[in-house]
Design a protein around this motif. Structure first.
Motif, PDB file in Angstrom:
ATOM      1  N   UNK A 105      -8.748  -4.130  -2.515  1.00 33.80           N
ATOM      2  CA  UNK A 105      -9.432  -3.101  -3.001  1.00 33.80           C
ATOM      3  C   UNK A 105     -10.762  -2.580  -2.440  1.00 33.80           C
ATOM      4  N   UNK A 106     -11.514  -3.922  -2.296  1.00 35.99           N
ATOM      5  CA  UNK A 106     -12.854  -3.272  -1.656  1.00 35.99           C
ATOM      6  C   UNK A 106     -12.702  -2.448  -0.357  1.00 35.99           C
ATOM      7  N   UNK A 107     -11.780  -2.974   0.507  1.00 30.02           N
ATOM      8  CA  UNK A 107     -11.341  -2.450   1.928  1.00 30.02           C
ATOM      9  C   UNK A 107     -10.925  -0.822   1.721  1.00 30.02           C
ATOM     10  N   UNK A 108      -9.984  -0.589   0.556  1.00 31.93           N
ATOM     11  CA  UNK A 108      -9.598   0.661   0.211  1.00 31.93           C
ATOM     12  C   UNK A 108     -10.626   1.729  -0.147  1.00 31.93           C
ATOM     13  N   UNK A 109     -11.493   0.933  -1.322  1.00 36.00           N
ATOM     14  CA  UNK A 109     -12.643   1.826  -1.789  1.00 36.00           C
ATOM     15  C   UNK A 109     -13.727   2.107  -0.722  1.00 36.00           C
ATOM     16  N   UNK A 110     -14.011   1.350   0.039  1.00 35.64           N
ATOM     17  CA  UNK A 110     -14.884   1.493   1.198  1.00 35.64           C
ATOM     18  C   UNK A 110     -14.508   2.482   2.246  1.00 35.64           C
ATOM     19  N   UNK A 111     -13.260   2.365   2.519  1.00 38.21           N
ATOM     20  CA  UNK A 111     -12.881   3.405   3.528  1.00 38.21           C
ATOM     21  C   UNK A 111     -12.669   4.830   2.990  1.00 38.21           C
ATOM     22  N   UNK A 112     -12.261   4.880   1.578  1.00 35.49           N
ATOM     23  CA  UNK A 112     -12.343   6.380   0.984  1.00 35.49           C
ATOM     24  C   UNK A 112     -13.968   6.700   0.904  1.00 35.49           C
ATOM     25  N   UNK A 113     -14.506   5.930   0.574  1.00 30.70           N
ATOM     26  CA  UNK A 113     -16.082   6.399   0.426  1.00 30.70           C
ATOM     27  C   UNK A 113     -16.717   6.672   1.621  1.00 30.70           C
ATOM     28  N   UNK A 114     -16.284   6.031   2.796  1.00 34.59           N
ATOM     29  CA  UNK A 114     -16.773   6.402   4.033  1.00 34.59           C
ATOM     30  C   UNK A 114     -16.130   7.572   4.675  1.00 34.59           C
TER      31      UNK A 114
END
Length: 230
Positions: A92-101
């Protein structure tokens, strides 16, 4: 009958064998071709500047500079071409950070080639391709309260412009996972009009992509008639 120009893709992955295999599959499509490769996020940004591809397919976890670092650096440099993450990471952290970026899509490497090709085509058209299992978890996370507050859009009335009724309606369909074409059919309007409504909604809500828009709609339970008139 001549075909339209092929989509020009940049592949970013730290595994040369995977890049070559993926390039071979992509180059076998009539409407896309690989014009460059990179092995980390920093090299990817340099290649984006040099090659100006139509779309970037990028891994998440790479040495030197991760894919998320690459997306963030590209957006900070004003590079706004579509970037789709293709990774083994379903964290989840990778997913959220990618979208946030600023990533435009998030696909897992266990998908079928045809699903990847369709995801690429969707991203170029302004859609947000996400692997189904990831999409369901993303929406469920927002129903439970969502990821860290730094990812969240403003709450209703919190420094945002009011959506029109039509913009809110389109946003609800986006949250349901419909493409622009499907939304256009549902509302009996053109696909271009749908794109305009999505664009205006993103601007008003201070969001950067359809994934964040879908999450916003879920978090704020947009089931009513939306804002002011259409």
């Amino acid at each position: 009958m001549s075909h339209p120009p092929r989509l020009r893709l940049l592949l970013v992955d730290d595994q040369p064998l995977f890049r070559k295999a993926l390039a071979s599959l992509i180059n076998g499509q009539f409407d896309m071709t690989v014009v460059g490769e990179a092995s980390d996020g920093a090299e990817a940004v340099a290649q984006m500047r040099a090659l100006a591809p139509d779309l970037v397919v990028m891994d998440v976890n790479m040495p030197v500079a991760t894919g998320i670092d690459g997306v963030r650096a590209a957006r900070q440099a004003g590079i706004d071409l579509p970037i789709v993450m293709l990774t083994i990471s379903d964290e989840d952290d990778d997913l959220f950070e990618a979208i946030k970026a600023g990533a435009n899509g998030y696909l897992l490497k266990n998908l079928k080639p045809e699903q990847l090709f369709e995801g690429i085509r969707l991203a170029v058209r302004g859609e947000a391709p996400i692997s189904p299992a990831i999409a369901s978890r993303l929406l469920e996370a927002f129903r439970r309260g969502g990821p860290p507050s730094s990812f969240r859009a403003p709450a209703p009335g919190e420094d945002e412009l009011e959506l029109t009724r039509r913009e809110a309606e389109v946003l609800r369909y986006v949250a349901a996972g419909l493409s622009n074409k499907e939304i256009a059919t549902q509302l009996t309007i053109t696909e271009g009009t749908v794109k305009n409504h999505v664009h205006h909604a993103l601007e008003k809500l201070h969001l950067t992509n359809r994934v964040q828009a879908a999450a916003y709609a879920v978090r704020h339970r947009m089931g009513g008639e939306g804002g002011s008139g259409a």
